[in-house]
Structure formats: C-alpha cells, structure tokens
Scaffold this motif. Structure first.
Motif, PDB file in Angstrom:
ATOM      1  N   UNK A  32      28.103  22.416  30.863  1.00 30.26           N
ATOM      2  CA  UNK A  32      28.053  21.307  31.823  1.00 30.26           C
ATOM      3  C   UNK A  32      27.824  19.984  31.100  1.00 30.26           C
ATOM      4  N   UNK A  33      26.978  20.004  30.078  1.00 32.33           N
ATOM      5  CA  UNK A  33      26.711  18.798  29.285  1.00 32.33           C
ATOM      6  C   UNK A  33      27.996  18.357  28.567  1.00 32.33           C
ATOM      7  N   UNK A  34      28.729  19.306  28.009  1.00 29.71           N
ATOM      8  CA  UNK A  34      29.994  19.003  27.355  1.00 29.71           C
ATOM      9  C   UNK A  34      31.011  18.454  28.360  1.00 29.71           C
ATOM     10  N   UNK A  35      31.023  19.009  29.564  1.00 27.39           N
ATOM     11  CA  UNK A  35      31.918  18.510  30.610  1.00 27.39           C
ATOM     12  C   UNK A  35      31.607  17.080  30.999  1.00 27.39           C
ATOM     13  N   UNK A  86      41.644  16.071  39.381  1.00 25.30           N
ATOM     14  CA  UNK A  86      41.240  17.319  38.720  1.00 25.30           C
ATOM     15  C   UNK A  86      39.739  17.527  38.879  1.00 25.30           C
ATOM     16  N   UNK A  87      38.958  16.474  38.769  1.00 23.86           N
ATOM     17  CA  UNK A  87      37.518  16.593  38.961  1.00 23.86           C
ATOM     18  C   UNK A  87      37.173  16.975  40.395  1.00 23.86           C
ATOM     19  N   UNK A  88      37.872  16.415  41.348  1.00 21.88           N
ATOM     20  CA  UNK A  88      37.632  16.753  42.752  1.00 21.88           C
ATOM     21  C   UNK A  88      37.993  18.205  43.046  1.00 21.88           C
ATOM     22  N   UNK A  89      39.101  18.650  42.484  1.00 21.16           N
ATOM     23  CA  UNK A  89      39.522  20.043  42.677  1.00 21.16           C
ATOM     24  C   UNK A  89      38.493  20.990  42.068  1.00 21.16           C
ATOM     25  N   UNK A  90      38.004  20.665  40.883  1.00 20.60           N
ATOM     26  CA  UNK A  90      37.018  21.524  40.233  1.00 20.60           C
ATOM     27  C   UNK A  90      35.707  21.536  41.012  1.00 20.60           C
TER      28      UNK A  90
END
Length: 94
Positions: A32-35, A86-90
């Motif tokens: 999550x930190x890497x994301x 892409x962030x919203x989909x994830x």
C-alpha cells in the motif's frame, strides 16, 4: 440420498474448516505504501507533462513553428484521465 450426502458434507466441512476471519496478506502495508508512492509519481509526471506542453506551446507560438504541443497536452490529459479512472476502478474492486 443426494440430499443426505449434501447435508453431511456441509456439516463435516463447517466443523473441519470453520469460518476463518479475513486478514491482510503479509507485506500488505508495504505494498500500500508503494502504491501511494506510485500515485504521487503519476500525478507529478502528469503535472510536469502539462506544464512542459504549455511552455512548448508558447515557444512554438512565439517562433511561428509547427504546433506539436497541443498533441502533447491532449496526451497528458488523456493519460491523467486513464490514471484517475484506474484508481477509481481499483477502489471499487478492493
């Protein structure tokens, strides 16, 4: 006969397996930190691309050359829209 087997199988499986509680996988916090770092990198590159495209647009307009920068700006805006969706989909999936 099949109903009895299904009932027997359900009771045996629930006694053996139980109801496991969900837990995060190992190293999930680091992923999550890497994301989050990747998200900041995408945002920074998008802002840089739009700024560079705007500066190049002014330079091309000033010198009277061919205008290639509107394509760059359109590409940066399209890339930003793809990254945002892409962030919203994830977020919807997770």
């Amino acid at each position: 006969m099949s109903q009895i087997l299904c009932a027997l199988q359900d009771t045996v499986l629930t006694q053996v397996v139980g109801n496991p509680a969900p837990e995060a996988p190992p190293l999930a916090d680091k992923l999550m930190h890497l994301g989050k770092y990747f998200t900041w990198l995408v945002q920074l590159s998008g802002i840089t691309a739009i700024t560079y495209g705007g500066g190049r647009f002014a330079w091309e307009k000033w010198n009277g050359g061919n205008l290639q920068s509107p394509k760059m700006i359109a590409g940066a805006v399209t890339g930003g829209a793809v990254a945002t969706s892409a962030g919203s989909i994830m977020n919807m999936v997770a």
